[in-house]
Design an enzyme around this catalytic site. Structure first.
Site, PDB file in Angstrom:
ATOM      1  N   GLY B 217       0.836  -1.199   0.000  1.00  0.00           N
ATOM      2  CA  GLY B 217       0.000   0.000   0.000  1.00  0.00           C
ATOM      3  C   GLY B 217       0.870   1.248   0.000  1.00  0.00           C
ATOM      4  CB  SER B 218       0.261   4.596   1.397  1.00  0.00           C
ATOM      5  OG  SER B 218      -1.002   4.675   0.790  1.00  0.00           O
ATOM      6  CB  THR B 219       4.418   1.311   3.553  1.00  0.00           C
ATOM      7  OG1 THR B 219       4.208   0.068   2.869  1.00  0.00           O
ATOM      8  CG2 THR B 219       3.460   1.382   4.739  1.00  0.00           C
ATOM      9  CE  LYS B 221       0.665   6.562  -2.077  1.00  0.00           C
ATOM     10  NZ  LYS B 221      -0.550   6.962  -1.336  1.00  0.00           N
TER      11      LYS B 221
END
Lengths: 487, 487
Positions: B217-219, B221
């Site tokens: 997920g956003s980790t 990024k």
């Protein structure tokens, strides 16, 4: 039966000094005592090692075991000192060492089995205390035989009686109903009385040996002289050989029918050797071995349990968890023990079935290694050779034949049992004399030792000692080979 | 008669020689085959009855030890506070073998490791029972316990690493199991425990920290940002700020979380994009950077390492094939085929915290001899320069901002945390499947002492409305708080 030997009354040393001390051979009883003490030391050491390795504190139980063992040794030694002062000094220490080692191993197996979950929530009942009790009973019997039988030649007079008794003992478990003669592990060879059970076959072995020795001694001249020549072979007359062949055939076939293959093999071998020694003709051995081969082949064809044994012998790993389980586990134990063993108390006797009876030598091989197993075999060898030496030295043919037969019986029995567990020959259920747990085996073998000591006593005792000569057929006397020891 | 008797004596010797010869064959020549035969249970029983070494934590709390028993295995493996440490210690079962550190360091613990060779020789000479060596782990027992308690009731993991050394301070996976049940000497109890763990749908025996991978997920990024910084971008660099974009070549919209805008709605600074976790910005940025650079940066953080071992094996993390344009967009926000283990995500946080230098993560602090002397100590091992130190500081600052933007409870006062949350969609129908909640962080941001990754599978009790901030962040913050507050 028989009158006491005059020289044996009182202390033998006093008797020796009262007559002519220089001519009397030493009794060597002190040598025996020294060796017995050595055996006791070895056994005590082994017992302590077992306890230490099993991480049990040195409990009162081992004290009790050790003291009982020492007490029994003392009694045995005193009995020999009193009733057979000139007996071979090595025989008793060998027996004591084997018996003691057996007790230690049985105790060690008790310790191992106490942790094993038995099917049906049964609890392993310790066998060592029972074995001590059996040893005590065996020693009473041992002393009785030494005391009562002051001259082994007396036995020859009751040859036929013993023969008949032997056959009855053999046949008894086979014909009696199951509640008193249960079938255990596929063989119907036990008589059970409540908590105790005995194997009459063990006694039959000795009774029949006495019969065969007596019979052969009285008829041996007829075998060689009165026979007919058939195909270049001197065959005795049927009426001379008849009783022997009959008893032999009946004995072997009873054991075969009871599926007691080990005993029948043992018995067959003993009779063959007696026949050979009595007649001094190797042709009997050749004939016997041929007969054995034919018989074995027929048995293999007829009986599935024989086929199973042979199959397990040829390839135990074909069915390692079923029919081959025992022998496979035995080989694993021996292999894991390797050269020097896992140490006393360090093996896994719980993995080997029937560890304290038929497979006790496998447990010894695992814990003491090849070195230990070889040492045990050597003790047996020394024991048998000493017995044989007594037979060689004794002056009467009956003594020679019986002594030789008894010595051979021990060696052959060890060959069958150790050969079985090491996959040299097919496995047949049979006990290792003195080592294995079992009352009847112990009783019978202590009788055997008493007879051997009696014969070796007769061989080494000073000739001048007047002895009542039992009536023997004159013709037998003529053929007696008189051997004098050089000393 | 003496001649045949002597021959019988020779025959007896021949039988003994046969027995000795065969025993030599079995116990010396074939010994190794028999000992190593898989059907021979002795070797394994031996191993299980040897005193196994201990596993202790960095603060010397026993995690796995032995207790003396009276049964034939002699030592019972015990795990004080088993479930909390089970993902690290693993289990030690007589039936099912070993898992976790018990398996990875089995040789050392059971004493057969080469590092213990000299001691084994001296044991052999002095007759001491061989003992296994012990392990001192890098695990902080208090921290592990806290993390385990914080994860109570949810399915998930906490991995904590000391950034400067790579020491794994905590590795928790829930739900867990009690390894004591598998170490039981009661075979039935063992079987029952194993069957129930095995049948449990929540997979209690799965160590999710290293043996399971999840969409980051956003980790993810953080990876994209690191790659962008390496390409010369700065915190202030302008990136796409639209609330929604359409994946190229498709009609699939890719919106920001809750359709928020980033920056002015057209562009935003990289710092703002990361701190607000704008999907559109990173999807476009990933496409701009290209697959190569993304893979490169990910690999520097530990993705795709095939035999990462701590020494538990860690399943490789992967970016997937990235076959087309839309895939790049989705990969940029940690979706599509990107999979990461909590261990690698924690490594990423630790690497950023350590100024871009990636240290080899490890569980073993010291290897101890049976007498607890230190045999070897694990030195910190630098694996890679994953980022330029200045870029690492820039990324840290962005993460501090992200932490400030992140909701959820348990904020700590007096300590600056740098973090990134993630809410990872997964499953066939992403809109109705509860998302995984991520939180990766390190603190104190200025001088990091601990880096962690937390994942709560399927959002825990929050279900569909779960976010990394709401579910995972409070757990992570309280673990960090417990660690920093505990000193």
């Amino acid at each position: 039966m028989g009158s006491p030997v005059p020289g044996a009354e009182g202390t033998p040393l006093a008797a020796a000094s009262s007559t002519s001390p220089g001519l009397r051979p030493p009794t060597r009883r002190s040598t025996e005592l020294f060796m017995l003490a050595f055996a006791a030391m070895l056994v005590t050491g082994a017992l302590i090692l077992v306890e230490a390795n099993q991480e049990q504190e040195l409990s009162l139980r081992i004290l009790w075991l050790g003291l009982a063992y020492l007490g029994l040794l003392t009694v045995a030694h005193l009995a020999v000192r009193k009733w057979a002062p000139y007996a071979d000094p090595v025989i008793m220490p060998c027996v004591a060492l084997l018996n003691g080692l057996g007790l230690v191993m049985i105790h060690r197996i008790d310790l191992a089995m106490a942790d094993v979950k038995l099917p049906g929530d049964r609890v392993w009942s310790a066998a060592a205390p029972k074995q001590v009790l059996w040893t005590a009973i065996a020693l009473v019997l041992f002393c009785t035989v030494l005391k009562v039988l002051s001259d082994h030649r007396t036995l020859a007079r009751y040859g036929y009686t013993f023969g008949l008794l032997g056959l009855v003992a053999l046949v008894l478990p086979g014909v009696l109903p199951g509640f008193i003669a249960p079938e255990i592990n596929g063989a119907k060879i036990w008589l059970s009385f409540g908590a105790f059970s005995i194997q009459p076959g063990e006694f039959a072995k000795i009774l029949l040996m006495v019969f065969f020795a007596a019979f052969l001694v009285s008829k041996r001249d007829l075998f060689t002289i009165a026979g007919r020549r058939v195909l270049g072979l001197d065959l005795p007359r049927a009426r001379d050989l008849g009783p022997l062949i009959a008893a032999w055939a009946v004995g072997v076939s009873i054991m075969v029918l009871q599926k007691d293959l080990g005993s029948s093999l043992l018995f067959f071998g003993i009779v063959l050797v007696l026949l050979y020694v009595a007649t001094e003709r190797a042709v009997w051995v050749v004939l016997g071995v041929m007969m054995f081969c034919v018989g074995a082949f027929v048995a293999w064809k007829l009986f599935t349990h024989v086929q199973v044994r042979v199959q397990n012998w040829l390839d135990p790993f074909a069915d390692p968890s079923g029919a081959g389980y025992q022998i496979v586990q035995s080989l694993f134990g021996l292999g894991t023990g390797s050269m020097f063993g896992a140490g006393l108390g360090g093996g896994r006797p719980d993995q080997i079935p029937e560890a304290n009876t038929d497979f006790i030598t496998a447990v010894i091989g695992e814990e003491l290694g090849f070195v230990g197993l070889a040492a045990v075999l050597m003790i047996y060898m020394v024991f048998a050779m000493r017995g044989l030496r007594g037979a060689l030295a004794v002056r009467d043919t009956f003594g020679k034949l019986l002594g030789g037969g008894l010595a051979f019986a021990v060696a052959f029995q060890i060959f069958i049992v150790v050969g079985g567990v090491t996959k040299l020959i097919p496995m047949t259920g049979i006990t290792a004399p003195f080592l294995s747990y079992g009352g009847s085996s112990l009783l019978a073998n202590y009788i055997l030792v008493a007879l051997l000591l009696r014969i070796s006593d007769a061989a080494r005792a000073p000739k001048s000692t007047p002895k009542p000569r039992p009536q023997q057929p004159a013709i037998a006397d003529q053929f007696t080979v008189m051997v004098e020891r050089p000393k | 008669m003496n001649t045949p008797l002597r021959r019988v004596g020779l025959a007896m010797m021949a039988m003994m020689l046969l027995l000795l010869g065969n025993a030599t064959y079995v116990q010396v020549i074939k010994a190794d085959d028999y000992r190593k035969d898989p059907l021979n249970r002795r070797v394994i029983l031996d191993q299980y009855s040897r005193e196994r070494g201990q596993i202790i934590s960095a603060d010397s709390v026993p995690l796995a030890g032995v207790e003396k028993t009276n049964d034939r295995l002699r030592y019972l493996r015990t795990y004080p506070n088993g479930p909390a440490f089970a993902p690290v210690t693993g289990y030690f079962s007589t039936i099912y073998g070993t898992g976790g550190m018990e398996r990875a360091e089995d040789d050392l613990l059971n004493g057969s490791d080469d590092r213990l060779f000299a001691r084994r020789v001296s044991d052999l000479i002095t007759g001491r029972d061989p003992k296994g060596g012990s392990l001192q782990l890098t695990i902080d027992a208090k921290l592990q316990q806290v993390a385990y308690e914080r994860l109570n009731g949810v399915t998930g993991t906490v991995v904590a690493i000391r950034p400067q050394t790579g020491e794994i301070l905590a590795m928790v996976s829930t739900p867990s199991y009690d390894p004591n049940a598998l170490a039981s000497h009661d075979v039935d109890a063992q079987e029952e425990a194993w069957t129930s763990f095995d049948a449990d749908k929540s997979k209690p025996m799965l160590n999710r920290s290293v043996h399971e991978s999840y969409p980051p997920g956003s980790t993810f990024k953080l990876v994209v940002t690191a790659a962008a910084l390496a390409e010369g971008k700065t915190k202030e660099s302008e990136v796409d700020g639209r609330p929604v974009i359409t994946l190229p070549g498709t009609n699939t919209p890719l919106p920001n979380f809750n359709d928020t805008t980033c920056g002015n709605g057209v562009t935003a600074s990289l710092e703002e994009a990361l701190s607000k976790s704008c999907n559109t910005a990173f999807a476009v940025l990933a496409n701009e950077l290209g697959v190569e650079k993304l893979r490169d940066q990910a690999a520097k953080f530990g993705y795709g390492e095939p035999d990462l071992s701590i020494p538990l094996s860690v399943v490789p993390s992967t970016l997937g094939p990235i076959a087309d344009k839309p895939s790049i967009y989705q990969t940029g926000i940690g979706q599509k085929d990107v999979r990461v283990t909590p261990m690698v995500n924690a490594m990423m946080a630790a690497t950023i915290a350590n100024g871009g230098v990636r240290m080899q993560p490890h569980l073993i602090g010291k290897v101890l001899a049976p007498d607890l002397q230190v045999i070897s100590e694990t030195d910190p091992d630098e694996v890679d320069e994953a980022m330029d130190p200045d870029d690492a500081i820039a990324l840290r600052d962005m993460m501090i901002k992200s932490e400030n933007n992140t909701g959820g409870g348990g904020k700590l006062s007096g300590v600056t945390i740098a973090s990134k949350t993630g809410t990872a969609e997964h499953g066939e129908d992403v809109k109705s499947t509860n998302p995984h909640a991520w939180y990766v962080a390190f603190a104190p941001a200025e001088k990091p002492e601990i880096a962690i990754a937390v994942i709560v599978e399927n959002g825990g009790q929050q279900g569909l409305s779960a976010t990394g901030g709401r579910v995972a962040a409070p757990i992570g913050r309280s673990v960090i708080g417990a660690y920093l507050g505990g000193r």
